[in-house]
Scaffold this active site. Structure first.
Site, mmCIF file in Angstrom:
data_model
loop_
_atom_site.group_PDB
_atom_site.id
_atom_site.type_symbol
_atom_site.label_atom_id
_atom_site.label_comp_id
_atom_site.label_asym_id
_atom_site.label_seq_id
_atom_site.Cartn_x
_atom_site.Cartn_y
_atom_site.Cartn_z
ATOM 1 N N HIS A 369 0.795 -1.233 0.000
ATOM 2 C CA HIS A 369 0.000 0.000 0.000
ATOM 3 C C HIS A 369 0.819 1.271 0.000
ATOM 4 O O HIS A 369 0.241 2.365 -0.032
ATOM 5 C CB HIS A 369 -0.936 0.028 1.209
ATOM 6 C CG HIS A 369 -2.108 -0.883 1.079
ATOM 7 N ND1 HIS A 369 -3.277 -0.501 0.472
ATOM 8 C CD2 HIS A 369 -2.288 -2.159 1.453
ATOM 9 C CE1 HIS A 369 -4.134 -1.516 0.490
ATOM 10 N NE2 HIS A 369 -3.555 -2.538 1.081
ATOM 11 N N LYS A 560 -9.197 13.782 4.144
ATOM 12 C CA LYS A 560 -8.310 12.617 4.158
ATOM 13 C C LYS A 560 -7.443 12.772 5.399
ATOM 14 O O LYS A 560 -7.447 13.825 6.034
ATOM 15 C CB LYS A 560 -7.451 12.578 2.893
ATOM 16 C CG LYS A 560 -6.766 13.903 2.553
ATOM 17 C CD LYS A 560 -6.040 13.859 1.225
ATOM 18 C CE LYS A 560 -6.953 13.937 0.023
ATOM 19 N NZ LYS A 560 -6.927 12.741 -0.796
ATOM 20 N N ARG A 561 -6.704 11.735 5.752
ATOM 21 C CA ARG A 561 -5.785 11.874 6.871
ATOM 22 C C ARG A 561 -4.875 13.078 6.651
ATOM 23 O O ARG A 561 -4.517 13.392 5.523
ATOM 24 C CB ARG A 561 -4.953 10.593 7.032
ATOM 25 C CG ARG A 561 -5.752 9.427 7.603
ATOM 26 C CD ARG A 561 -6.349 9.749 8.959
ATOM 27 N NE ARG A 561 -5.314 9.848 9.968
ATOM 28 C CZ ARG A 561 -5.030 8.891 10.848
ATOM 29 N NH1 ARG A 561 -5.717 7.761 10.861
ATOM 30 N NH2 ARG A 561 -4.085 9.074 11.742
ATOM 31 N N LYS A 566 0.335 14.482 1.739
ATOM 32 C CA LYS A 566 -0.947 14.799 1.110
ATOM 33 C C LYS A 566 -1.105 16.306 0.878
ATOM 34 O O LYS A 566 -2.001 16.750 0.170
ATOM 35 C CB LYS A 566 -2.093 14.259 1.955
ATOM 36 C CG LYS A 566 -2.182 12.715 1.951
ATOM 37 C CD LYS A 566 -3.277 12.219 2.901
ATOM 38 C CE LYS A 566 -3.412 10.714 2.965
ATOM 39 N NZ LYS A 566 -4.185 10.133 1.846
ATOM 40 N N THR A 668 -8.465 6.702 -2.687
ATOM 41 C CA THR A 668 -9.804 6.252 -3.038
ATOM 42 C C THR A 668 -10.800 7.393 -2.836
ATOM 43 O O THR A 668 -11.878 7.392 -3.441
ATOM 44 C CB THR A 668 -10.246 5.041 -2.196
ATOM 45 O OG1 THR A 668 -10.015 5.332 -0.810
ATOM 46 C CG2 THR A 668 -9.495 3.785 -2.597
ATOM 47 N N LYS A 672 -14.303 8.547 -4.965
ATOM 48 C CA LYS A 672 -15.619 8.883 -4.390
ATOM 49 C C LYS A 672 -16.072 10.259 -4.840
ATOM 50 O O LYS A 672 -17.252 10.491 -5.130
ATOM 51 C CB LYS A 672 -15.544 8.842 -2.852
ATOM 52 C CG LYS A 672 -15.193 7.480 -2.275
ATOM 53 C CD LYS A 672 -14.874 7.596 -0.774
ATOM 54 C CE LYS A 672 -14.081 6.407 -0.287
ATOM 55 N NZ LYS A 672 -13.455 6.655 1.036
#
Ligand SMILES: *Cc1c(COP(=O)(O)O)cnc(C)c1O
Length: 825
Positions: A369, A560-561, A566, A668, A672
């Site tokens: 991952h 998101k986290r 990110k 992901t 969405k």
């Protein structure tokens, strides 16, 4: 199913039949007999329980049939081992998948209740951190919906992901006591218990056949199963998620109890049960704690024992094992399963080593991952050997044989041997779990095309030479049941009206709406649904934060986290840039925006928590500045979790997927968003690359350096100061952050952010991507002014993201890795 043959059912007869009795009657029965309440005395929680019991009856009826069918037909089964399952709420998903949601709604309505309010009473099952755990949950839904005999195995954490609240701008972590009011969706299975052992030592016994290893003086823990039903959509299949809970052994308790030391007995019991107490709240980083390794071995050992028990109930030829069992390792967290299977086969069931190993590599497959170094699990040999002495010996032997093979194939390459060894000798002797997983698996997959390529060329380049063909790609997906049908009923109804219901089980059918992007009436209907979803979201945000929003502004969302890779900070650099433009009188040129953030920071991740604080501090100033008006609002949505996500995705216009190229394995959330009609602004990272291919270059906002450009810039020598000095807007933003503009009470609060970006090398290249991001955001703002064109592109996004259904993903796992087939009851 329990059926009533009551002679004359009165109002109070518990008629539990699901076919003969209308759901309203079933609700009434459960209110009385399960909740022991009447309409007059029932609390909202009673109504939730009543509804859940009613829906559960329907689930259980099919569950029984499915497990009977599996028992009779004995198909090959897949076992999905995951330390995390981020399931969220169950009630509305179960009602939807069973096809009884409208009747349940009507039944509640007849009793004066509202389904939407009832659903809100359910606590999320938050047994995961983020994407990895949510993927496992989406996979369970797809396996059941596609009639694939699949079982999830995990841990029944007493405390799941912490609940986040914001106080004075800062994240507060509150314990997630999700089982406080019980869990209607689980079934305790006291008959399904296994002993799991730790510590002790290994004694060698020479025998005729060689040395036997006996693991002695170990401490025992009992793993007790709790089963959670996973109903498929549009099928009778209900699969099982089996979660293990740690219980002290009885003998263990009694030992001290007989000494008269009652308190000591209770104490030890608590220590034992700590194993399944709490989920580690780290996403893509490892903590290396002994309890974490204990958790991993605990659930893996119980699961492997359970799998072998099921196999042995029907078979005695061990060669049949790979014909009946496929095991998927969700990341390296369950990688110890490779050693545990060897332990069970060799030490317990007395198979010959080489025979057992041949079986193992036909059974296991491993999903990687992440490429990020801080996420690669290693355990010190000392800790490992103390906790699992026999398994360390087994790993040594696996490694010895593996290195012999490598040496044979690549003679004399000692560097290669040390690089691929399962034991890392260069960092104080550590067990590399990823290497164990690769060696013990027949197939290793990455989770998006780019990520899988990078795996082969970077992290697993050596292994790819040793095992050509072992590495494949299977791009992640999301279940359209939860992430379209359930969370966006308005859009779902519109789609069904124009293309029928087929897309629920075949998301590629959404292609059918492509021509409607040119239809002004359809665009109007599509836009109206988005607006309603934004109004619904805005109302919730106002309730949670007190901030009131303009639903006609561009809802720009990053959920998101919180992680430096990110790049929530890059988003903030844009927000502050917009703020400065407004303050300097350029407000007219700016499209009104609401920038929404949501996400949890790992409690020990100091910089991530500082980023949350910055978002909140900036929000406080921007939202309060009369010069800003409704041109710009900044929101931090507290406690981002699955049920929050179900509200946020449908209410988003712009999807922020802005990780540094080469860092996000797939993502992901990006899928969405697009499925719910948001346009993406993103880098060429993870699955964004494939989203762009699907929706078309003109329907996505791509910016920033590509993965090779990132590598090139870093090799050339990246200097963030170059960007600071040459970009006036950027410099102003950074100086405000560093100078305490957003933290007047503590001017140097955000100096560490400035330091990370300028003095410490800006690892994630925010400054290098800044201007490109700003330009892309300007283009976003301009396009939003043209509502017809924006809507057209949003429709094309929905139409073209069918590939990202987890049904497609699971189909590929089933065909290319597991070799399992659908079974219908
Ligand atoms: C989908 C999802 C994630 C993963 O989001 P990414 O943007 O891919 O990191 C995390 N948490 C929740 C609650 C989700 O629903």
């Amino acid at each position: 199913m329990i059926s009533s043959n009551a002679s004359q059912p009165s109002e109070f007869t518990p008629t539990v039949t699901t076919e003969k009795t209308p759901i309203a009657q079933a609700l009434q029965n459960h209110l009385i007999f399960s909740a022991f309440k009447t309409s007059a005395t029932a609390t909202p929680r009673d109504w939730y329980a009543t509804t859940a019991y009613t829906v559960r009856d329907h689930v259980v009826e099919r569950w029984v049939k499915t497990s009977e069918a599996y028992q009779e037909r004995d198909p090959k089964r897949v076992y999905y081992l995951s330390l995390e399952f981020l399931i969220g709420r169950m009630l509305s998903n179960a009602a939807l998948n069973l096809g009884i949601a409208p009747e349940v709604s009507e039944g509640l309505h007849a009793l004066g209740r509202d389904m939407e309010q009832v659903v809100e009473m359910e606590t999320d099952a938050a047994l995961g951190n983020g994407g990895l755990g949510r993927l496992a949950a989406c996979f369970l839904d797809s396996m059941a919906s596609m009639d694939i005999p699949g079982t999830g195995y995990g841990i029944r954490y007493e405390y799941g992901m912490f609940r986040q609240s914001i106080s004075h701008g800062q994240q507060i972590e509150n314990p997630d006591n999700w089982l406080r009011y019980g869990n209607i969706w689980e079934f305790q299975r006291p008959e399904s218990t296994y002993i799991v052992r730790f510590f002790g030592h290994v004694v060698e016994f020479p025998t005729e056949q060689g040395i036997e290893y006996h693991w002695v003086d170990s401490e025992a823990v009992v793993a007790m199963a709790y089963d959670v039903p996973i109903p498929g959509y549009g099928t009778e299949t209900v699969n099982n998620l089996r979660l293990w809970s740690a219980k002290a052994t009885r003998e263990f308790d009694l030992m001290h109890f007989n000494d008269g030391n009652y308190e000591k007995a209770v104490e030890e019991r608590n220590a034992t049960e700590n194993i399944s107490k709490v989920l580690y709240p780290n996403d893509t980083s490892v903590s290396g704690k002994e309890l974490r390794l204990k958790q991993q071995y605990f659930f893996v050992s119980a699961s492997i024992q359970d799998i072998l028990r099921r196999f042995l109930a029907n078979h005695h030829d061990w060669n049949m094992l790979p014909e009946k069992v496929a095991i998927q390792l969700n990341d390296t967290h369950p990688a110890i399963a490779v050693a545990e299977m060897m332990y069970q086969l060799v030490d317990v069931h007395r198979l010959e080593w080489s025979h057992a190993w041949k079986l193992v590599v036909k059974i296991f497959a491993y999903t990687n991952h992440t490429l990020m170094p801080e996420a690669l699990e290693t355990w010190s040999v000392d800790l490992f050997g103390r906790l699992l002495p026999r398994h360390l010996g087994i790993i040594y032997k696996i490694n010895h044989e593996f290195l012999q093979m490598v040496n044979h194939r690549f003679p004399g390459d000692t560097d290669l041997l040390s690089r691929v060894s399962i034991i890392d000798e260069t960092h104080g002797r550590r067990v590399r779990m990823a290497h164990l997983a690769v060696v013990g698996s027949h197939t290793v997959n990455g989770v998006a095309a780019l990520h899988s390529e990078l795996l082969k060329t970077t992290l697993f380049a050596d292994f790819n030479r040793i095992y050509p063909g072992k590495f494949i790609n299977i791009t992640n997906g999301i279940t359209p049941r939860r992430w379209l049908n359930q969370c966006n009923p308005g859009l779902t109804a519109l789609l069904a009206k124009v293309i029928g219901e087929g897309f629920h089980k075949d998301l590629s059918k959404l292609q059918g709406i492509v021509p409607l992007a040119e239809d002004a009436d359809f665009r109007q209907a599509f836009r109206e649904i988005k607006l309603q979803n934004k109004i619904r979201l805005a109302a919730r945000i106002t309730k949670l934060t007190g901030i009131s929003l303009n639903p006609n502004s561009l809802f720009d969302v990053q959920i998101k986290r919180i992680h430096e890779y990110k790049r929530q900070l890059l988003n903030m650099l844009h927000v502050i840039t917009l703020y400065n433009r407004i303050r300097s009188g350029k407000a007219e040129s700016i499209t009104p925006r609401t920038v929404i953030f949501g996400g949890k920071a790992a409690p020990g991740y100091w910089m991530a928590k500082l980023i949350i604080r910055l978002i909140n501090d900036v929000a406080a100033i921007v939202n309060d500045d009369p010069a800003v008006g409704d041109k710009l609002k900044v929101v931090f949505y507290p406690n981002y979790e699955v049920s929050a996500a179900e509200l946020l995705f449908p209410g988003s216009d712009l999807s922020e997927q802005i990780s540094t190229a080469g860092t996000e394995a797939s993502g992901t959330g990006n899928m969405k968003m697009a499925l719910n009609g948001a346009l993406t602004i993103g880098t060429l990272d993870g699955a964004n690359v494939e989203i762009k291919e699907e929706v078309g270059d003109e329907n996505i906002f791509i910016f920033g350096l590509t993965t090779p450009e990132v590598a090139e810039l870093k090799a050339r020598g990246y200097n963030p100061w170059d960007y600071y000095h040459s970009n006036e807007e950027l410099r102003q933003v950074l100086d405000m952050i560093a100078g305490g503009f957003f933290s007047v009470d503590e001017p140097d609060r955000y100096q560490p952010i400035f330091d990370t970006l300028l003095h410490k090398g800006d690892n994630y290249l925010l400054l290098a991507d800044y201007q490109s991001y700003i330009d892309a955001q300007d283009a976003v703002g301009r396009l939003y002014e043209d509502q017809e064109e924006w809507t057209r592109r949003a429709i094309l996004n929905v139409a073209r993201v069918g590939k990202f259904s987890s049904d497609r993903t699971i189909g590929e796992y089933a065909n290319n890795i597991w070799k399992v087939h659908p079974i219908r009851g």
